[in-house]
Scaffold this motif. Structure first.
Motif, PDB file in Angstrom:
ATOM      1  N   LEU A  47     -14.449   4.950  -0.101  1.00 33.14           N
ATOM      2  CA  LEU A  47     -15.671   4.487  -0.749  1.00 33.14           C
ATOM      3  C   LEU A  47     -16.584   3.744   0.224  1.00 33.14           C
ATOM      4  N   LYS A  48     -17.884   4.054   0.123  1.00 28.49           N
ATOM      5  CA  LYS A  48     -18.896   3.390   0.941  1.00 28.49           C
ATOM      6  C   LYS A  48     -19.938   2.755   0.038  1.00 28.49           C
ATOM      7  N   VAL A  49     -20.259   1.494   0.310  1.00 30.85           N
ATOM      8  CA  VAL A  49     -21.236   0.752  -0.484  1.00 30.85           C
ATOM      9  C   VAL A  49     -22.424   0.391   0.409  1.00 30.85           C
ATOM     10  N   ALA A  50     -23.640   0.727  -0.055  1.00 27.10           N
ATOM     11  CA  ALA A  50     -24.857   0.344   0.658  1.00 27.10           C
ATOM     12  C   ALA A  50     -25.419  -0.923   0.035  1.00 27.10           C
ATOM     13  N   ARG A  51     -25.579  -1.934   0.855  1.00 23.59           N
ATOM     14  CA  ARG A  51     -26.143  -3.202   0.381  1.00 23.59           C
ATOM     15  C   ARG A  51     -27.599  -3.278   0.800  1.00 23.59           C
ATOM     16  N   PHE A  52     -28.513  -3.149  -0.155  1.00 25.36           N
ATOM     17  CA  PHE A  52     -29.931  -3.339   0.119  1.00 25.36           C
ATOM     18  C   PHE A  52     -30.229  -4.813  -0.112  1.00 25.36           C
ATOM     19  N   SER A  53     -30.159  -5.592   0.952  1.00 26.64           N
ATOM     20  CA  SER A  53     -30.309  -7.041   0.923  1.00 26.64           C
ATOM     21  C   SER A  53     -28.942  -7.716   0.746  1.00 26.64           C
ATOM     22  N   ASP A  54     -28.951  -9.014   0.907  1.00 29.60           N
ATOM     23  CA  ASP A  54     -27.744  -9.830   0.803  1.00 29.60           C
ATOM     24  C   ASP A  54     -27.556 -10.268  -0.650  1.00 29.60           C
ATOM     25  N   ASN A  55     -26.527 -11.105  -0.875  1.00 28.98           N
ATOM     26  CA  ASN A  55     -26.283 -11.639  -2.210  1.00 28.98           C
ATOM     27  C   ASN A  55     -27.399 -12.589  -2.630  1.00 28.98           C
ATOM     28  N   MET A  56     -27.536 -12.757  -3.921  1.00 29.84           N
ATOM     29  CA  MET A  56     -28.464 -13.751  -4.463  1.00 29.84           C
ATOM     30  C   MET A  56     -28.120 -15.115  -3.889  1.00 29.84           C
ATOM     31  N   ARG A  57     -29.131 -15.851  -3.466  1.00 31.51           N
ATOM     32  CA  ARG A  57     -28.912 -17.130  -2.801  1.00 31.51           C
ATOM     33  C   ARG A  57     -28.149 -18.129  -3.679  1.00 31.51           C
ATOM     34  N   ASP A  58     -27.188 -18.797  -3.064  1.00 34.75           N
ATOM     35  CA  ASP A  58     -26.419 -19.899  -3.660  1.00 34.75           C
ATOM     36  C   ASP A  58     -25.460 -19.474  -4.766  1.00 34.75           C
ATOM     37  N   VAL A  59     -25.286 -18.178  -4.998  1.00 32.94           N
ATOM     38  CA  VAL A  59     -24.323 -17.715  -6.000  1.00 32.94           C
ATOM     39  C   VAL A  59     -22.966 -17.548  -5.320  1.00 32.94           C
ATOM     40  N   ALA A  60     -21.909 -18.074  -5.958  1.00 37.04           N
ATOM     41  CA  ALA A  60     -20.586 -18.086  -5.332  1.00 37.04           C
ATOM     42  C   ALA A  60     -19.771 -16.824  -5.614  1.00 37.04           C
ATOM     43  N   VAL A  61     -19.723 -16.412  -6.880  1.00 39.91           N
ATOM     44  CA  VAL A  61     -18.741 -15.416  -7.288  1.00 39.91           C
ATOM     45  C   VAL A  61     -19.038 -14.025  -6.736  1.00 39.91           C
ATOM     46  N   THR A  62     -20.290 -13.760  -6.347  1.00 40.23           N
ATOM     47  CA  THR A  62     -20.610 -12.448  -5.784  1.00 40.23           C
ATOM     48  C   THR A  62     -20.257 -12.349  -4.308  1.00 40.23           C
ATOM     49  N   GLU A  63     -19.867 -13.456  -3.698  1.00 40.76           N
ATOM     50  CA  GLU A  63     -19.433 -13.438  -2.295  1.00 40.76           C
ATOM     51  C   GLU A  63     -18.024 -12.851  -2.203  1.00 40.76           C
ATOM     52  N   GLY A  64     -17.593 -12.568  -0.987  1.00 42.81           N
ATOM     53  CA  GLY A  64     -16.242 -12.044  -0.800  1.00 42.81           C
ATOM     54  C   GLY A  64     -16.024 -11.583   0.627  1.00 42.81           C
ATOM     55  N   ASP A  65     -14.777 -11.389   0.966  1.00 45.19           N
ATOM     56  CA  ASP A  65     -14.375 -10.986   2.313  1.00 45.19           C
ATOM     57  C   ASP A  65     -14.440  -9.456   2.410  1.00 45.19           C
ATOM     58  N   LYS A  66     -15.482  -8.955   3.044  1.00 47.17           N
ATOM     59  CA  LYS A  66     -15.674  -7.502   3.133  1.00 47.17           C
ATOM     60  C   LYS A  66     -14.679  -6.848   4.081  1.00 47.17           C
ATOM     61  N   VAL A  67     -14.214  -7.587   5.060  1.00 50.19           N
ATOM     62  CA  VAL A  67     -13.182  -7.044   5.963  1.00 50.19           C
ATOM     63  C   VAL A  67     -11.874  -6.866   5.204  1.00 50.19           C
ATOM     64  N   GLU A  68     -11.493  -7.879   4.422  1.00 46.23           N
ATOM     65  CA  GLU A  68     -10.270  -7.782   3.631  1.00 46.23           C
ATOM     66  C   GLU A  68     -10.382  -6.667   2.595  1.00 46.23           C
ATOM     67  N   ALA A  69     -11.581  -6.504   2.027  1.00 49.03           N
ATOM     68  CA  ALA A  69     -11.783  -5.434   1.051  1.00 49.03           C
ATOM     69  C   ALA A  69     -11.578  -4.068   1.681  1.00 49.03           C
ATOM     70  N   GLN A  70     -12.003  -3.916   2.931  1.00 49.17           N
ATOM     71  CA  GLN A  70     -11.807  -2.623   3.588  1.00 49.17           C
ATOM     72  C   GLN A  70     -10.349  -2.418   3.972  1.00 49.17           C
ATOM     73  N   ILE A  71      -9.667  -3.490   4.386  1.00 49.76           N
ATOM     74  CA  ILE A  71      -8.244  -3.373   4.725  1.00 49.76           C
ATOM     75  C   ILE A  71      -7.421  -3.029   3.492  1.00 49.76           C
ATOM     76  N   LYS A  72      -7.659  -3.751   2.398  1.00 50.00           N
ATOM     77  CA  LYS A  72      -6.848  -3.596   1.189  1.00 50.00           C
ATOM     78  C   LYS A  72      -7.266  -2.401   0.340  1.00 50.00           C
ATOM     79  N   LEU A  73      -8.576  -2.247   0.156  1.00 49.46           N
ATOM     80  CA  LEU A  73      -9.077  -1.309  -0.839  1.00 49.46           C
ATOM     81  C   LEU A  73      -9.754  -0.083  -0.241  1.00 49.46           C
ATOM     82  N   GLY A  74     -10.044  -0.137   1.060  1.00 51.13           N
ATOM     83  CA  GLY A  74     -10.674   0.994   1.719  1.00 51.13           C
ATOM     84  C   GLY A  74     -12.182   0.987   1.665  1.00 51.13           C
ATOM     85  N   TRP A  75     -12.797  -0.056   1.095  1.00 52.46           N
ATOM     86  CA  TRP A  75     -14.237  -0.071   0.873  1.00 52.46           C
ATOM     87  C   TRP A  75     -14.995  -0.433   2.150  1.00 52.46           C
TER      88      TRP A  75
END
Length: 493
Positions: A176-204
């Motif tokens: 799976l490939k995800v295109a991010r048009f812009s970054d996360n909404m400013r100051d929001v916590a729950v939409t953040e995450g470790d994208k490297v870990e997501a690719q290692i674990k989930l393949g994203w």
């Protein structure tokens, strides 16, 4: 998207040479009969291929290596017709990289009173052999699905079919490939995450692309291309606006976005109303129509929800009763455990969950500072469903699933110009919401009328991430204890 119809599941039957060639021929014949009948079942969504009667370590290792490298093989199904010493399976299972189902069944439904003798006993030893095989799976701590029951029974075929959809979700996730048009909404916590870990674990593979790059694609769209898509809109939706210019601009954005996504091989995308540089509107109808075609989407840069939506759409393909981005917006408190949640989003809920033909409407958004965008407005379907969200706990991912019962909205809400779904969360709003919050659940989720909690549990086990289930029997005290124990276990992993 990983295509279910192109996938194969390899059926491997276990035995040994001790029984002689005649018995092995019967084992093979019975296996072929089971596979043929399963492939004829409407409950089986992809093709099962009988590979061999495995009787040696070398043969088992070879077929599993072949499965690993075959792009069409989405998983293996094992069955021990007779007794297959499980040490023979260690080398092969130790290399297995595909989803794995252990089918515990037997060729005959019933014991034949007069026909049972020692020859029959030696041939029909699944009750014996599958326990030996089960031990090695447990001893090696392998993520696997165990399905028990007679292979001709519909409930067994349904379980196999649901697992096959989960396996396709696993295969799709790993590509799976995800295109991010812009970054996360400013100051929001729950939409953040470790994208490297997501690719290692989930393949994203989750990467950012400037909005300006997308705008270049949008600006190249021709009026004739827009005309074609407008005809498609007229077929699928009811035009409920005089602002055709706004609708045409959404069509222009959709064509540009789709061209970009296809060029990069993307399965999901996100955007952010805080970053619309070079765009006249926030994509609303454009996003909704793309998600109806199978793309995953996450608002405000929520790439975890975009990817999860894509995985769940892959699982549901060919039989999707509705799978869409969702957000808990507001509550309707009522007596006797009948309180409800109104789910919606600003613009982007997928029309696959619509109860009736959606309407195209144009309204001011009141956020983002852009022109009034066209969007689809509809009420959601009724029936049993789930809501699911994925969060980063810092060191591990946690998948949270709530069983829900979607209902017809009890209010018409004529001044709410968005798609909306209303549901009763199980066991009730108060317990569900408290559990969701205790587990750290996000405000964004994916609702699905097709994918089940069982399927997502299986997916989480294969991907080696934490799974939390909120359902009919959830009680807060036990739920808190389960979270505490899970936290300790995952810190030790």
């Amino acid at each position: 998207m990983k295509c279910l119809k192109e996938a194969e599941f390899w059926f491997i039957t276990g035995s040994q040479h001790l029984y002689g060639e005649e018995t092995l021929r019967l084992v093979g014949s019975h296996s072929e009969t089971i596979v043929t009948k399963l492939n004829e079942s409407a409950k089986i969504p992809a093709r099962i291929v009988f590979k061999l009667v495995a009787t040696t370590s070398d043969a088992i290792e070879q077929v599993i290596e072949d499965a690993n490298y075959d792009k069409n093989c989405a998983g293996i199904i094992t069955w021990m017709h007779t007794f297959s010493p499980s040490k023979m399976w260690i080398r092969g299972l130790g290399k297995l990289q595909k989803p794995y189902l252990h089918l515990h069944t037997q060729f005959n439904r019933e014991i034949p009173n007069e026909g049972i003798d020692m020859d029959f006993m030696n041939l029909n030893q699944s009750a014996h052999g599958d326990r030996e095989h089960g031990f090695i799976g447990t001893r090696m701590r392998l993520a696997r699905k165990v399905v028990v029951g007679y292979w001709e029974d519909e409930i067994v075929q349904e379980k196999i079919g649901r697992w096959m959809r989960t396996a396709i979700g696993v295969m799709g996730s790993r590509e799976l490939k995800v295109a991010r048009f812009s970054d996360n909404m400013r100051d929001v916590a729950v939409t953040e995450g470790d994208k490297v870990e997501a690719q290692i674990k989930l393949g994203w593979a989750v990467n950012t692309y400037p909005v300006g790059d997308l705008v270049q694609y949008i600006n190249k769209v021709t009026e004739s291309q827009i005309d074609v898509l407008m005809k498609d809109y007229d077929q699928k939706y009811t035009m409920h606006t005089d602002n055709i210019a706004s609708v045409r601009y959404q069509a222009k954005m959709e064509i540009g976005m789709k061209t970009f996504l296809e060029a990069g091989g993307f399965d999901a995308f996100v955007n952010n109303f805080e970053d619309l540089f070079g765009m006249d509107q926030l994509p609303g109808l454009a996003t909704q129509d793309l998600t109806a075609a199978g793309y995953g989407f996450g608002p405000e840069g929520d790439w975890k929800i975009a990817a999860l939506a894509s995985v769940m759409k892959i699982m549901a393909q060919g039989d999707d009763k509705g799978t869409a981005l969702m957000e808990d917006y507001t509550y309707h408190y009522a007596d006797h455990g009948e309180s409800l949640i109104l789910g919606a989003h600003m613009l982007e809920v997928c029309p696959s969950v619509a109860a009736d033909k959606p309407r195209i409407e144009v309204h001011d958004l009141g956020i983002g500072g852009k022109d009034a965008p066209a969007r689809l407005v509809f009420e959601g379907k009724t029936g049993p469903a789930i809501t699911a969200t994925l969060i980063d706990m810092g060191g591990r991912m946690r998948l949270i699933v709530n069983d829900v019962l979607a209902v017809k909205p009890i209010l018409s809400m004529p001044n709410l110009p968005v798609a909306r779904v209303m549901w009763k969360p199980l066991p009730n709003l108060e317990t569900s919401a408290e559990s969701w919050i205790l587990a750290g659940g996000a405000h964004h989720s994916v609702i699905s009328y097709s994918v089940t909690a069982e399927q997502l549990r299986d997916w989480a086990e294969i991907m080696d991430i934490e799974f939390v289930h909120i359902g009919e029997k959830t009680e807060i005290d036990q739920f808190k204890q389960d979270l505490l124990m899970a936290d300790l276990v995952w810190k030790l992993k």
